[in-house]
Design an enzyme around this catalytic site. Structure first.
Site, PDB file in Angstrom:
ATOM      1  CG  PHE A 122      -1.712   1.201   1.479  1.00 42.45           C
ATOM      2  CD1 PHE A 122      -2.790   1.481   0.656  1.00 42.45           C
ATOM      3  CD2 PHE A 122      -1.431   2.061   2.535  1.00 42.45           C
ATOM      4  CE1 PHE A 122      -3.574   2.608   0.870  1.00 42.45           C
ATOM      5  CE2 PHE A 122      -2.212   3.178   2.768  1.00 42.45           C
ATOM      6  CZ  PHE A 122      -3.287   3.452   1.928  1.00 42.45           C
ATOM      7  CB  ALA A 129       2.392  13.751   1.889  1.00 42.28           C
ATOM      8  NE  ARG A 242      -4.288   4.117  12.047  1.00 39.38           N
ATOM      9  CZ  ARG A 242      -4.987   5.030  11.362  1.00 39.38           C
ATOM     10  NH1 ARG A 242      -6.295   5.119  11.519  1.00 39.38           N
ATOM     11  NH2 ARG A 242      -4.392   5.851  10.537  1.00 39.38           N
ATOM     12  NE  ARG A 267      22.946 -12.283  35.785  1.00 38.12           N
ATOM     13  CZ  ARG A 267      24.242 -12.338  35.570  1.00 38.12           C
ATOM     14  NH1 ARG A 267      24.795 -13.468  35.125  1.00 38.12           N
ATOM     15  NH2 ARG A 267      24.998 -11.278  35.756  1.00 38.12           N
ATOM     16  CD  GLN A 278       8.215  -6.104  47.137  1.00 41.88           C
ATOM     17  OE1 GLN A 278       8.831  -5.184  47.689  1.00 41.88           O
ATOM     18  NE2 GLN A 278       7.107  -6.603  47.629  1.00 41.88           N
ATOM     19  N   GLY A 339      19.357  -6.825  32.234  1.00 42.65           N
ATOM     20  CA  GLY A 339      20.608  -6.103  32.477  1.00 42.65           C
ATOM     21  C   GLY A 339      21.466  -6.022  31.217  1.00 42.65           C
ATOM     22  CD  GLU A 363      -1.039  -0.060   9.095  1.00 45.13           C
ATOM     23  OE1 GLU A 363      -2.209   0.069   9.467  1.00 45.13           O
ATOM     24  OE2 GLU A 363      -0.632  -1.023   8.435  1.00 45.13           O
ATOM     25  N   GLY A 364       0.101   5.702  10.829  1.00 45.76           N
ATOM     26  CA  GLY A 364      -0.359   6.860  11.588  1.00 45.76           C
ATOM     27  C   GLY A 364       0.310   6.874  12.940  1.00 45.76           C
TER      28      GLY A 364
HETATM   29  C1  LIG Z   1       9.459   1.223   8.379  1.00 44.79           C
HETATM   30  C2  LIG Z   1       8.324   2.013   7.832  1.00 44.79           C
HETATM   31  C3  LIG Z   1       7.358   1.403   7.042  1.00 44.79           C
HETATM   32  C4  LIG Z   1       6.319   2.158   6.474  1.00 44.79           C
HETATM   33  N1  LIG Z   1       5.402   1.534   5.642  1.00 44.79           N
HETATM   34  C5  LIG Z   1       4.509   2.307   4.965  1.00 44.79           C
HETATM   35  C6  LIG Z   1       3.671   1.722   3.956  1.00 44.79           C
HETATM   36  O1  LIG Z   1       3.689   0.512   3.711  1.00 44.79           O
HETATM   37  N2  LIG Z   1       2.845   2.555   3.259  1.00 44.79           N
HETATM   38  C7  LIG Z   1       2.786   3.904   3.492  1.00 44.79           C
HETATM   39  O2  LIG Z   1       2.039   4.599   2.807  1.00 44.79           O
HETATM   40  N3  LIG Z   1       3.551   4.473   4.467  1.00 44.79           N
HETATM   41  C8  LIG Z   1       4.416   3.714   5.184  1.00 44.79           C
HETATM   42  N4  LIG Z   1       5.228   4.285   6.142  1.00 44.79           N
HETATM   43  C9  LIG Z   1       5.088   5.707   6.439  1.00 44.79           C
HETATM   44  C10 LIG Z   1       4.469   5.979   7.817  1.00 44.79           C
HETATM   45  O3  LIG Z   1       3.092   5.689   7.804  1.00 44.79           O
HETATM   46  C11 LIG Z   1       4.791   7.429   8.180  1.00 44.79           C
HETATM   47  O4  LIG Z   1       6.167   7.454   8.516  1.00 44.79           O
HETATM   48  C12 LIG Z   1       3.948   7.970   9.312  1.00 44.79           C
HETATM   49  O5  LIG Z   1       2.608   8.127   8.900  1.00 44.79           O
HETATM   50  C13 LIG Z   1       4.454   9.313   9.853  1.00 44.79           C
HETATM   51  O6  LIG Z   1       4.788  10.213   8.847  1.00 44.79           O
HETATM   52  P1  LIG Z   1       6.230  10.922   8.902  1.00 44.79           P
HETATM   53  O7  LIG Z   1       7.225   9.847   9.143  1.00 44.79           O
HETATM   54  O8  LIG Z   1       6.381  11.735   7.667  1.00 44.79           O
HETATM   55  O9  LIG Z   1       6.210  11.838  10.179  1.00 44.79           O
HETATM   56  P2  LIG Z   1       5.653  13.362  10.289  1.00 44.79           P
HETATM   57  O10 LIG Z   1       4.258  13.428   9.780  1.00 44.79           O
HETATM   58  O11 LIG Z   1       6.661  14.284   9.702  1.00 44.79           O
HETATM   59  O12 LIG Z   1       5.619  13.526  11.875  1.00 44.79           O
HETATM   60  C14 LIG Z   1       6.781  13.855  12.656  1.00 44.79           C
HETATM   61  C15 LIG Z   1       6.343  13.994  14.098  1.00 44.79           C
HETATM   62  O13 LIG Z   1       5.349  15.042  14.199  1.00 44.79           O
HETATM   63  C16 LIG Z   1       4.178  14.520  14.810  1.00 44.79           C
HETATM   64  N5  LIG Z   1       2.985  15.145  14.200  1.00 44.79           N
HETATM   65  C17 LIG Z   1       2.754  15.384  12.899  1.00 44.79           C
HETATM   66  N6  LIG Z   1       1.551  15.944  12.723  1.00 44.79           N
HETATM   67  C18 LIG Z   1       1.001  16.054  13.946  1.00 44.79           C
HETATM   68  C19 LIG Z   1      -0.247  16.552  14.442  1.00 44.79           C
HETATM   69  N7  LIG Z   1      -1.195  17.033  13.637  1.00 44.79           N
HETATM   70  N8  LIG Z   1      -0.468  16.488  15.778  1.00 44.79           N
HETATM   71  C20 LIG Z   1       0.467  15.982  16.611  1.00 44.79           C
HETATM   72  N9  LIG Z   1       1.669  15.513  16.223  1.00 44.79           N
HETATM   73  C21 LIG Z   1       1.918  15.539  14.899  1.00 44.79           C
HETATM   74  C22 LIG Z   1       4.202  13.024  14.535  1.00 44.79           C
HETATM   75  O14 LIG Z   1       3.431  12.303  15.478  1.00 44.79           O
HETATM   76  C23 LIG Z   1       5.691  12.723  14.646  1.00 44.79           C
HETATM   77  O15 LIG Z   1       6.043  12.561  15.991  1.00 44.79           O
HETATM   78  C24 LIG Z   1       6.235   3.541   6.741  1.00 44.79           C
HETATM   79  C25 LIG Z   1       7.186   4.149   7.575  1.00 44.79           C
HETATM   80  C26 LIG Z   1       8.226   3.430   8.088  1.00 44.79           C
HETATM   81  C27 LIG Z   1       9.250   4.133   8.935  1.00 44.79           C
END
Ligand SMILES: Cc1cc2nc3c(=O)[nH]c(=O)nc-3n(C[C@H](O)[C@H](O)[C@H](O)COP(=O)(O)OP(=O)(O)OC[C@H]3O[C@@H](n4cnc5c(N)ncnc54)[C@H](O)[C@@H]3O)c2cc1C
Length: 383
Positions: A122, A129, A242, A267, A278, A339, A363-364
């Site tokens: 996907f 973006a 999700r 260990r 504890q 450890g 996935e968000g």
């Molecule tokens: C290993 C891996 C596999 C992936 N696989 C897929 C895939 O198969 N298909 C696909 O389409 N995508 C995929 N992704 C993309 C993934 O879904 C995105 O990385 C993710 O949605 C976040 O986008 P970004 O990394 O650009 O972070 P950004 O959007 O730049 O966010 C950076 C930081 O800002 C915070 N932030 C941003 N906007 C807000 C807001 N409105 N409110 C609060 N905090 C906010 C975020 O939580 C984060 O902490 C993958 C990513 C990785 C690393």
């Protein structure tokens, strides 16, 4: 705890557990070290008909429930969420077709995924973006009997390994959120290539690449649903998938707890097993309690989605946030219980902790999931 799953669901658990114990756990360290895609293991999952779970019977699948897929992914997560992610990403790739695809697209693509002869992926995210998916710049322009795609997707799981990709592109930029559509792009389509594999902190058995479209031409009928409905399909796709990410987190946390508890029993320090302290018992108690709460919420969310498929956003986000935050905490605590040995690559605890982080991002992100939950609460309390 007894979660009152059916006999058929127990069969899914048993099959997925067997593949996890016999194939995933023995190979996870080597696949992680070599950044190697787990094709042979995925083929075994296919032979066990596990790819058929989310696909309706009319297209060669089982017509399984959200809980069915959650149960399988929980087991895979216990072994390795890199391998679990490769499996989950194929389901993610077919959800747009299941949700909005024409009968022809369903007939063409779903049976091969159900039989395991084809993998899917996907593609939504781009360099500019991520959380704000409305910023995508990939375009699809109609030209006679074809669509012509241009742009680049970033960090796509199963990139370079999938046989086809469901890809989101702008069909009318002037319409903003109503200007996106989803398309099926086949790996062999002209003008389509994948970038090199990304080098990652964790889930290294999964492949992550760019998807590059340079005047990529695909037939007109590869659009999923009506033009302009892309973001609705995307939201429904992610709402559906999700709970599976939550399940990977539950399984990963279970694997980390199992390892930490058995290590703590054998260990010895100060002439007794460290499980007798504890401080260690309290850590294990918190890990086990958080894990069971995450499992309960994930199963309950999956059951809610199975009963109320139109009302899934809030519970889908809730289980993803909670279970993946728990996975991060429990894997971090597993390293602490072990450890210095926990920090060494000789033991799987460090890989589990490295792997856990992605669950809070893809996935968000969990911040964005909290936004979704907050927005739903805002609506509920305004009624
Ligand atoms: C290993 C891996 C596999 C992936 N696989 C897929 C895939 O198969 N298909 C696909 O389409 N995508 C995929 N992704 C993309 C993934 O879904 C995105 O990385 C993710 O949605 C976040 O986008 P970004 O990394 O650009 O972070 P950004 O959007 O730049 O966010 C950076 C930081 O800002 C915070 N932030 C941003 N906007 C807000 C807001 N409105 N409110 C609060 N905090 C906010 C975020 O939580 C984060 O902490 C993958 C990513 C990785 C690393």
């Amino acid at each position: 705890m007894d979660h009152f799953i059916s006999e058929e669901q127990q069969m899914i658990v048993d099959i997925a557990r067997q593949i996890t114990d016999e194939r995933i756990i023995p190979q996870r360290a080597e696949l992680d070290e070599k950044h190697e895609f787990p094709r042979a293991i995925l083929e075994e999952m296919a032979q066990a008909d596990l790819f058929a779970i989310p696909i309706p019977e009319a297209y060669g699948g089982f017509g399984g429930s959200c809980l069915d897929i959650v149960l399988a992914l929980e087991q895979f997560g216990r072994g390795c969420i890199g391998i679990g992610t490769a499996f989950a990403a194929s389901s993610l790739g077919i959800y747009p077709i299941l949700i909005g695809g024409s009968e022809e697209l369903k007939q063409k693509y779903l049976p091969d995924v159900a039989s395991g002869s084809k993998f899917a992926a996907f593609g939504l995210t781009e360099a500019n973006a991520g959380s704000d998916a409305s910023g995508i710049r990939t375009t699809a322009v109609a030209d006679g009997d074809e669509w012509v795609l241009n742009g680049t997707k970033q960090w796509i799981t199963n990139g370079g390994e999938a046989d086809f990709y469901t890809v989101v592109a702008m069909t009318d930029k002037s319409k903003g959120a109503r200007g996106a559509s989803v398309f099926v792009v086949e790996a062999t389509d002209p003008g389509f290539t994948c970038g090199p594999k990304e080098i990652k902190m964790g889930i290294r058995a999964s492949s992550t690449t760019e998807l590059i479209f340079k005047d990529c031409r695909i037939p007109k009928d590869r659009i999923i649903g009506r033009k302009g409905t892309g973001f609705i399909t995307v939201m429904k796709t992610l709402d559906s998938s999700r709970p599976g990410i939550a399940a990977l987190g539950v399984g990963l946390a279970q694997g980390a707890l199992d390892m930490a508890a058995s290590y703590a029993k054998q260990r010895e320090q100060f002439d007794k097993p460290i499980i007798g302290f504890q401080a260690i018992q309290h850590m294990l108690a918190d890990m086990a309690t958080q894990l069971e709460a995450a499992r309960c919420l994930t199963y309950a969310a999956a059951r809610h989605i199975d009963a109320h498929p139109r009302d899934m956003s809030k519970v889908s986000s809730m289980c993803k946030v909670h279970a993946t935050d728990v996975a991060m905490r429990v894997t971090t605590d597993a390293v602490q219980v072990m450890g210095g040995y926990g920090y060494m690559c000789e033991y799987p605890a460090e890989k589990m902790m490295r792997d856990a982080k992605i669950l809070q991002i893809y996935e968000g992100t969990n911040q964005v999931q909290r936004n979704v939950i907050g927005q739903e609460l805002n609506k509920e309390y305004n009624r």
